[in-house]
Design an enzyme around this catalytic site. Structure first.
Site, PDB file in Angstrom:
ATOM      1  N   GLU A 106      21.421  39.796   0.079  1.00 47.20           N
ATOM      2  CA  GLU A 106      21.399  39.107  -0.963  1.00 47.20           C
ATOM      3  C   GLU A 106      22.166  39.747  -2.343  1.00 47.20           C
ATOM      4  OE1 GLU A 106      18.916  36.030  -1.428  1.00 47.20           O
ATOM      5  OE2 GLU A 106      18.272  35.958   0.751  1.00 47.20           O
ATOM      6  N   GLU A 134      17.346  37.989   8.123  1.00 45.06           N
ATOM      7  CA  GLU A 134      16.374  37.106   7.637  1.00 45.06           C
ATOM      8  C   GLU A 134      17.011  35.973   7.297  1.00 45.06           C
ATOM      9  OE1 GLU A 134      15.760  37.742   3.139  1.00 45.06           O
ATOM     10  OE2 GLU A 134      14.908  36.790   2.911  1.00 45.06           O
TER      11      GLU A 134
HETATM   12  C1  GAL Z   1      15.190  35.744   0.269  1.00 48.52           C
HETATM   13  C2  GAL Z   1      14.661  37.113  -0.206  1.00 48.52           C
HETATM   14  C3  GAL Z   1      13.700  37.387   0.485  1.00 48.52           C
HETATM   15  C4  GAL Z   1      12.889  36.500  -0.542  1.00 48.52           C
HETATM   16  C5  GAL Z   1      12.854  35.110   0.624  1.00 48.52           C
HETATM   17  C6  GAL Z   1      12.050  34.012  -0.023  1.00 48.52           C
HETATM   18  O1  GAL Z   1      16.508  34.756   0.222  1.00 48.52           O
HETATM   19  O2  GAL Z   1      15.903  37.870   0.225  1.00 48.52           O
HETATM   20  O3  GAL Z   1      13.762  38.823  -0.729  1.00 48.52           O
HETATM   21  O4  GAL Z   1      12.935  35.985  -1.933  1.00 48.52           O
HETATM   22  O5  GAL Z   1      14.151  34.912  -0.201  1.00 48.52           O
HETATM   23  O6  GAL Z   1      12.138  32.393   0.760  1.00 48.52           O
END
Ligand code: GAL
Length: 823
Positions: free
Chosen positions: A422, A508
């Protein structure tokens, strides 16, 4: 001056194993430097000086993380990101005399990871500064060593906060080593093993390594390269002559054929060993063993990921680096247990969110069979937290990335590199240029594996990820494609049409959140308002998409295990895991297991202790991979529900249908019933093709009556800081775990072991993990028992007021052979 080898290749097959560490042919020594450090919190002027008096400091062993000692503080500078735990500055000192064998040789210290901003001195001489807390690095001690006592001093500065979005830990939280080599030696992390040609009949093993000559004279000899098969037998060999001028280095290249190779895969994680032997006048003066795997990777726009020619869908989890109650200093045995649990859930892939993991973690993924997306950074030049890595990026990122890739590029489990998570550069001006800088480094250090990043703005209305950025990636990584409007249902489908040549992976995208064992029916005693019936819905939607679209290589759910930090007070950890912080499965674990494994799975929830709710309709859910489940309450038939996924005809072959057809009752990936509550036994009977293949029961329990201890292993190993996990259960008179119990339990250990940590998975429990007393949480707690150097018998006893106590005995056997240590 660089003198290249004349590449003379003699491929021959030899059947006798060669032992690298045997007698006079023990050419290099790698001594564990974990033991006998002095440590203090706070900054101490002059502590780098060899004469400094550190006798008042604590004696600690590495890996060591001072943050996990607590206490939790709602106003801690780390904020909830760091789990409200302390950070600050700390000092470590280690005195040592050089082993005799070190005379006239080259001595390096290697740190697998220090969080963060470390400075290292030997005998008062400053060796260097390293900001990145996850990177492995080494210093050459040779010029500054003295006869008699030497003092290594390390200052760790984790005081600028917040510098991470999750719990980092503080200190020398990974192993340290002393590496003793000849003055002519193979350079650290210079060896690179590739398998450019692989099929089931033959493979080519290509090797590059660098020889460094720190001697004052020209050195001449031969480099022998051996490939040892999984049984330790040499199956290929080459011998190359070399000459290296004083102060110079030389690159060696060899290529070896291997007949009928055993191929590495998650199901068959077989490792070969590349053995390099540097000889002068017949004597081995340096050598190195590098485990590797023979496997073929292909990443395609249409068929997705292919391993050894076969399409493999990545059933992935994201994992942070901490180990819950042990903090960032995670003993290997803790990872072994966690990885076994993930394997049993059907996981075949892991993303190392969002930083380089410990080296031993990748040894385990190699040996246990996981595909790894190895990730480098969470920030580039734009910050997410005030003191994050963006402050060091310009100076260090290229160096850090190169060191990371060189260290990890021989692991067969590592199949792709993620350059970041991100990252703001995905959508800001100048972003592609930064990506290009990193891409050049990655390509130089490893041209064999593709590059990706986890992008969370691909379909954003404002600030969408730019095509210029995405087009520089080998594989487009999707983070939370479901954040964006109608894309929740379509996921990557629109991009597939707009960019048919893109290769796509889910880096993710979803969590099945929840706290283990916590079920609520709401506050109104007259109305059932359950909180446990919907957590899986988006995960199910996503998996339906991923499973049915070949071009989407798979997905990494957030997260396999709860992790410290990224929490809001009073919680100290994130609850996105399907395993809780101590490794107890939550319902979500069984959800994925039902989708990702084939042996019958049938998991029923919630618990069935609902006094006062008699007659109310309580939802009962099942995660299962069988086609039909019949539910009974106290032997009364409640109803049969049926599911099928994928729908017949959507996978396998055209016109392939299961016989007999399943008359499904739901399009969901779980089953549910509304059951009028009465205490007793819920019994579920799972069938395939009409045959009962699995059953599950949930009982209303009586009140807590006793403690029961269950160890994950009976036998532990001394001298390697092995860890056994002992589950502490509060059970009723009939021996059933009481799902609502929260009794305080006391642990006592006698014999050669100590209580490393006592945890329970409760995110809001603030008692220190090192304490010998803790409440069980929903009936369970977990004792992490660590061995010492002594073998023998270790007895763990659990006691609690008003409950029958229990004892478990663990046998501790000597390590054979114990790993070499620095005295
Ligand atoms: C994502 C991020 C993760 C974590 C997650 C929490 O966007 O990549 O590191 O923060 O959200 O839901």
């Amino acid at each position: 001056m660089l003198i290249l080898f004349l590449s003379l290749m003699l491929a021959s097959v030899q059947a006798t194993p060669v032992l690298l560490e045997s007698g006079q042919d023990a050419p290099r020594r790698r001594l564990l430097m974990d033991y006998g450090w002095r440590f203090t919190r706070g900054d101490v002027p002059g502590a780098e000086q060899p004469t400094f008096d550190d006798q008042a400091w604590r004696v600690v062993d590495l890996p060591h993380d001072w943050s996990i000692e607590g206490p939790y503080d709602e106003h801690a500078p780390t904020t909830g990101r760091g789990g409200y735990l302390p950070t600050g500055i700390g000092w470590y000192r280690r005195r040592f005399a050089l082993p005799e064998e070190a005379t006239g040789r080259r001595i390096h210290v290697v740190f697998d990871g220090i969080y963060q901003h470390s400075d290292v001195w030997i005998n008062g001489h400053h060796l260097g500064h390293r900001p990145n807390g996850y990177i492995s690095f080494a210093y050459d001690l040779t010029p500054y060593l003295v006869e008699g006592e030497n003092v290594l001093a390390v200052r760790v500065d984790n005081s600028r906060q917040p510098n991470s979005r999750w719990y980092s830990g503080s200190g020398i939280y990974r192993h340290a080593w002393l590496l003793i080599t000849d003055v002519l030696h193979l350079d650290l992390w210079s060896t690179f093993v590739r398998t450019p040609l692989v099929d089931s009949t033959a493979a080519t093993v290509a090797v590059t390594a660098q020889l460094v000559n720190t001697d004052t004279t020209r050195r001449t000899g031969s480099l022998e390269t051996l490939v040892l098969d999984p049984n330790g037998h040499a199956v290929a060999r080459t011998i190359l002559p070399f000459t290296v001028a004083p102060g110079a280095s030389a690159t060696a290249e060899a290529s070896l054929p291997v007949e009928r190779p055993a191929l590495w895969s998650p199901e068959t994680p077989v490792r070969y060993t590349l053995r390099l032997l540097v000889r002068e006048r017949g004597r081995v003066i340096d050598g190195e063993d590098t485990p590797f795997g023979i496997r073929h990777l292909a990443f395609e726009a249409d068929r997705g990921f292919l391993l050894n020619g076969r399409p493999v869908k990545m059933r992935g989890v994201n994992l942070h680096h901490d180990g819950g109650p042990v903090g960032a200093a995670v003993p290997e045995a803790v990872w072994v247990r966690r990885l076994k649990l993930l394997k049993a859930m059907g996981v075949n892939a892991i993303r190392t969110a969002h930083n380089p993991p410990a080296p031993e973690f990748l040894d385990l993924t190699d040996r246990m069979g996981f595909l790894v997306m190895n990730e480098a950074f969470d920030e580039w030049t734009h910050g997410k937290v005030e003191y994050g890595y963006h402050r060091d990026f310009d100076t260090w990122a290229e160096r850090d990335l190169a060191d990371f890739i060189r260290r990890d590029r021989n692991h067969p489990s590592v199949i792709l590199w993620s350059l970041g998570n991100e990252i703001a550069e995905q959508h800001v001006e100048g972003g592609p240029e930064v990506l290009l800088r990193l891409r050049n480094v990655a390509r130089r250090e490893d041209p064999t594996r593709p590059l990706t990043t986890g992008n969370d703005h691909i379909a954003a209305d404002d600030g969408a990820t730019t095509e210029a950025f995405l087009s520089l990636l080998d594989i487009v990584g999707y983070n939370y494609v479901d954040r964006w409007h109608e894309r929740r249902e379509l996921y990557a489908e629109q991009d597939r049409h707009a960019h048919p040549t893109w290769k796509m992976i889910g880096t993710e995208n979803v969590s099945v959140r929840g706290v283990r064992g916590a079920y609520s029916l709401g506050d109104d005693p007259a109305r059932v308002d359950p909180d446990y019936t919907t957590g899986m819905i988006r995960a199910a939607e996503l998996w339906k998409f991923v499973a049915l679209h070949d071009y989407f290589m798979g997905d990494f759910m957030w997260t396999g295990i709860d992790y410290l930090g990224e929490a809001r007070w009073p919680h100290k950890n994130a609850s996105s895991g399907v395993l809780d912080l101590v490794g107890f499965p939550k319902d979500g674990y069984h959800f994925y297991q039902s989708l990702w494994t084939d042996a019958p799975v049938l998991h029923l929830f919630p618990h069935w202790n609902w006094p006062g709710r008699e007659g109310q309709f309580i939802p009962v859910l099942a995660y299962t991979n069988v086609d039909a489940v019949a539910l009974y309450l106290n032997d009364r038939f409640i109803g049969e529900k049926r599911r099928q996924f994928p729908r017949p005809g959507t996978s396998g072959c055209w016109n392939c249908y299961d016989e007999p057809p399943v008359r499904v009752t739901t399009a969901d990936l779980h089953l549910s019933w509304d059951v009028p509550y009465e205490p007793g036994v819920l019994r579920a009977v799972g069938k395939r093709n009409g045959e009962t293949v699995v059953t599950a029961e949930v009982h209303t329990t009586g009140p807590p009556a006793a403690l029961r201890l269950v160890a994950d292993r009976d036998t532990l190993v001394a001298g390697v800081r092995d860890v056994g996990h002992v589950r502490v259960e509060v059970v009723d008179a009939a021996g059933r775990v009481v799902p609502t119990a929260n009794n305080p339990v006391h642990i006592r250990i006698e014999g050669p072991a100590r209580l490393l940590a006592l945890g329970n998975g409760d995110p809001a429990d603030h008692s220190p993990y090192q304490a010998t007393e803790r409440r069980v949480f929903h009936g369970l707690a977990m004792a992490f028992v660590q061995t010492t150097d002594d073998p023998g018998s270790a007895r763990l006893t659990a006691t609690a007021d008003g409950l029958r106590s229990d004892t478990v005995t663990l046998t501790v056997v000597p390590a054979a052979p114990p790993p070499p240590r620095l005295p």
